[in-house]
Design an enzyme around this catalytic site. Structure first.
Site, PDB file in Angstrom:
ATOM      1  N   TYR A  18       0.839  -1.203   0.000  1.00 32.18           N
ATOM      2  CA  TYR A  18       0.000   0.000   0.000  1.00 32.18           C
ATOM      3  C   TYR A  18       0.874   1.255   0.000  1.00 32.18           C
ATOM      4  O   TYR A  18       0.564   2.242  -0.679  1.00 32.18           O
ATOM      5  CB  TYR A  18      -0.932   0.026   1.210  1.00 32.18           C
ATOM      6  CG  TYR A  18      -1.884  -1.134   1.282  1.00 32.18           C
ATOM      7  CD1 TYR A  18      -2.474  -1.669   0.136  1.00 32.18           C
ATOM      8  CD2 TYR A  18      -2.203  -1.719   2.494  1.00 32.18           C
ATOM      9  CE1 TYR A  18      -3.354  -2.744   0.209  1.00 32.18           C
ATOM     10  CE2 TYR A  18      -3.082  -2.788   2.579  1.00 32.18           C
ATOM     11  CZ  TYR A  18      -3.648  -3.298   1.440  1.00 32.18           C
ATOM     12  OH  TYR A  18      -4.515  -4.345   1.502  1.00 32.18           O
ATOM     13  N   GLU A  36      10.590  17.670  -6.026  1.00 32.78           N
ATOM     14  CA  GLU A  36      11.275  17.512  -4.740  1.00 32.78           C
ATOM     15  C   GLU A  36      12.060  16.201  -4.695  1.00 32.78           C
ATOM     16  O   GLU A  36      13.151  16.153  -4.122  1.00 32.78           O
ATOM     17  CB  GLU A  36      10.251  17.573  -3.600  1.00 32.78           C
ATOM     18  CG  GLU A  36       9.656  18.948  -3.443  1.00 32.78           C
ATOM     19  CD  GLU A  36       8.304  18.970  -2.759  1.00 32.78           C
ATOM     20  OE1 GLU A  36       7.785  20.079  -2.544  1.00 32.78           O
ATOM     21  OE2 GLU A  36       7.751  17.891  -2.452  1.00 32.78           O
ATOM     22  N   ARG A  57      25.413  14.895   8.510  1.00 27.18           N
ATOM     23  CA  ARG A  57      24.819  14.163   7.377  1.00 27.18           C
ATOM     24  C   ARG A  57      23.392  13.750   7.685  1.00 27.18           C
ATOM     25  O   ARG A  57      22.496  13.870   6.845  1.00 27.18           O
ATOM     26  CB  ARG A  57      25.671  12.948   7.034  1.00 27.18           C
ATOM     27  CG  ARG A  57      26.997  13.291   6.427  1.00 27.18           C
ATOM     28  CD  ARG A  57      27.779  12.014   6.073  1.00 27.18           C
ATOM     29  NE  ARG A  57      29.162  12.346   5.832  1.00 27.18           N
ATOM     30  CZ  ARG A  57      30.173  12.004   6.624  1.00 27.18           C
ATOM     31  NH1 ARG A  57      29.970  11.262   7.696  1.00 27.18           N
ATOM     32  NH2 ARG A  57      31.395  12.374   6.333  1.00 27.18           N
ATOM     33  N   GLU A  71       5.184  16.655   1.796  1.00 29.72           N
ATOM     34  CA  GLU A  71       4.554  16.722   0.472  1.00 29.72           C
ATOM     35  C   GLU A  71       3.589  15.557   0.271  1.00 29.72           C
ATOM     36  O   GLU A  71       2.513  15.724  -0.308  1.00 29.72           O
ATOM     37  CB  GLU A  71       5.603  16.741  -0.636  1.00 29.72           C
ATOM     38  CG  GLU A  71       5.025  16.914  -2.028  1.00 29.72           C
ATOM     39  CD  GLU A  71       4.295  18.233  -2.215  1.00 29.72           C
ATOM     40  OE1 GLU A  71       3.132  18.211  -2.697  1.00 29.72           O
ATOM     41  OE2 GLU A  71       4.857  19.286  -1.890  1.00 29.72           O
ATOM     42  N   HIS A  88     -16.106  25.277  -4.627  1.00 27.75           N
ATOM     43  CA  HIS A  88     -15.266  25.974  -3.659  1.00 27.75           C
ATOM     44  C   HIS A  88     -15.943  25.962  -2.289  1.00 27.75           C
ATOM     45  O   HIS A  88     -17.125  26.244  -2.161  1.00 27.75           O
ATOM     46  CB  HIS A  88     -15.020  27.422  -4.106  1.00 27.75           C
ATOM     47  CG  HIS A  88     -14.140  28.176  -3.167  1.00 27.75           C
ATOM     48  ND1 HIS A  88     -12.779  27.990  -3.145  1.00 27.75           N
ATOM     49  CD2 HIS A  88     -14.430  29.095  -2.216  1.00 27.75           C
ATOM     50  CE1 HIS A  88     -12.265  28.784  -2.207  1.00 27.75           C
ATOM     51  NE2 HIS A  88     -13.242  29.462  -1.640  1.00 27.75           N
ATOM     52  N   HIS A  89     -15.188  25.605  -1.280  1.00 25.52           N
ATOM     53  CA  HIS A  89     -15.672  25.653   0.090  1.00 25.52           C
ATOM     54  C   HIS A  89     -14.563  26.241   0.950  1.00 25.52           C
ATOM     55  O   HIS A  89     -13.380  25.892   0.786  1.00 25.52           O
ATOM     56  CB  HIS A  89     -16.054  24.253   0.586  1.00 25.52           C
ATOM     57  CG  HIS A  89     -16.766  24.276   1.896  1.00 25.52           C
ATOM     58  ND1 HIS A  89     -16.113  24.396   3.096  1.00 25.52           N
ATOM     59  CD2 HIS A  89     -18.092  24.207   2.185  1.00 25.52           C
ATOM     60  CE1 HIS A  89     -16.996  24.401   4.081  1.00 25.52           C
ATOM     61  NE2 HIS A  89     -18.204  24.280   3.547  1.00 25.52           N
ATOM     62  N   LEU A 117      24.671  24.303   8.632  1.00 28.79           N
ATOM     63  CA  LEU A 117      25.720  23.276   8.642  1.00 28.79           C
ATOM     64  C   LEU A 117      26.845  23.566   7.647  1.00 28.79           C
ATOM     65  O   LEU A 117      27.966  23.106   7.830  1.00 28.79           O
ATOM     66  CB  LEU A 117      25.111  21.906   8.364  1.00 28.79           C
ATOM     67  CG  LEU A 117      24.256  21.342   9.497  1.00 28.79           C
ATOM     68  CD1 LEU A 117      23.533  20.081   9.067  1.00 28.79           C
ATOM     69  CD2 LEU A 117      25.102  21.084  10.735  1.00 28.79           C
ATOM     70  N   LEU A 118      26.539  24.311   6.601  1.00 28.88           N
ATOM     71  CA  LEU A 118      27.555  24.576   5.579  1.00 28.88           C
ATOM     72  C   LEU A 118      28.312  25.874   5.785  1.00 28.88           C
ATOM     73  O   LEU A 118      29.382  26.067   5.215  1.00 28.88           O
ATOM     74  CB  LEU A 118      26.919  24.557   4.187  1.00 28.88           C
ATOM     75  CG  LEU A 118      26.380  23.197   3.742  1.00 28.88           C
ATOM     76  CD1 LEU A 118      25.699  23.305   2.393  1.00 28.88           C
ATOM     77  CD2 LEU A 118      27.483  22.150   3.712  1.00 28.88           C
TER      78      LEU A 118
END
EC number: 2.7.1.107
Length: 119
Positions: A18, A36, A57, A71, A88-89, A117-118
């Site tokens: 699934y 992404e 890391r 996402e 539309h609601h 971190l960089l």
């Protein structure tokens, strides 16, 4: 909700199926997820190269995966709302906007973590 009747290892295998179906469906129907994911394919190896130690890391990769997770949840919210129709609601719009805002916050989090971190 009725039980599927599966237990033990078979339940784990079904759940994995699934999950795979959900990933494939999101990849097929959501361009933002594809974008992404493509960026993740670049950033994860880059994190191994640029990260100073295991903790750095892990933070860099973890925040990239967090963007993907958020996402996926945003896409699930949108799919559930779209199921009920195209009219539309106010509450539907609010839920979609909140999901989108969650993605934005996850992306900002990733940017901040990588920058700290960089630098």
């Amino acid at each position: 909700m009725a039980s599927s009747g599966y237990t033990g290892f078979k339940r784990i295998v079904k759940a994995a199926g699934y999950s795979w179906h959900g990933l494939c469906s999101t990849f097929r129907h959501e361009s933002a997820f594809r974008q992404e994911l493509a960026l993740s394919a670049v950033l994860v190896p880059l994190a191994f190269w640029l990260g100073q130690d295991a903790v750095a890391r892990a933070l860099m990769i973890g925040c990239v995966f967090l963007v993907l997770v958020v996402e996926l949840l945003n896409s699930a919210i949108e799919a559930a709302i779209d199921r009920f129709g195209g009219e539309h609601h106010l509450l539907s719009a609010r839920a979609k906007d909140m999901g989108s805002a969650a993605v934005l916050v996850a992306i900002l989090n990733a940017l901040i973590v990588w920058a700290l971190l960089l630098i």
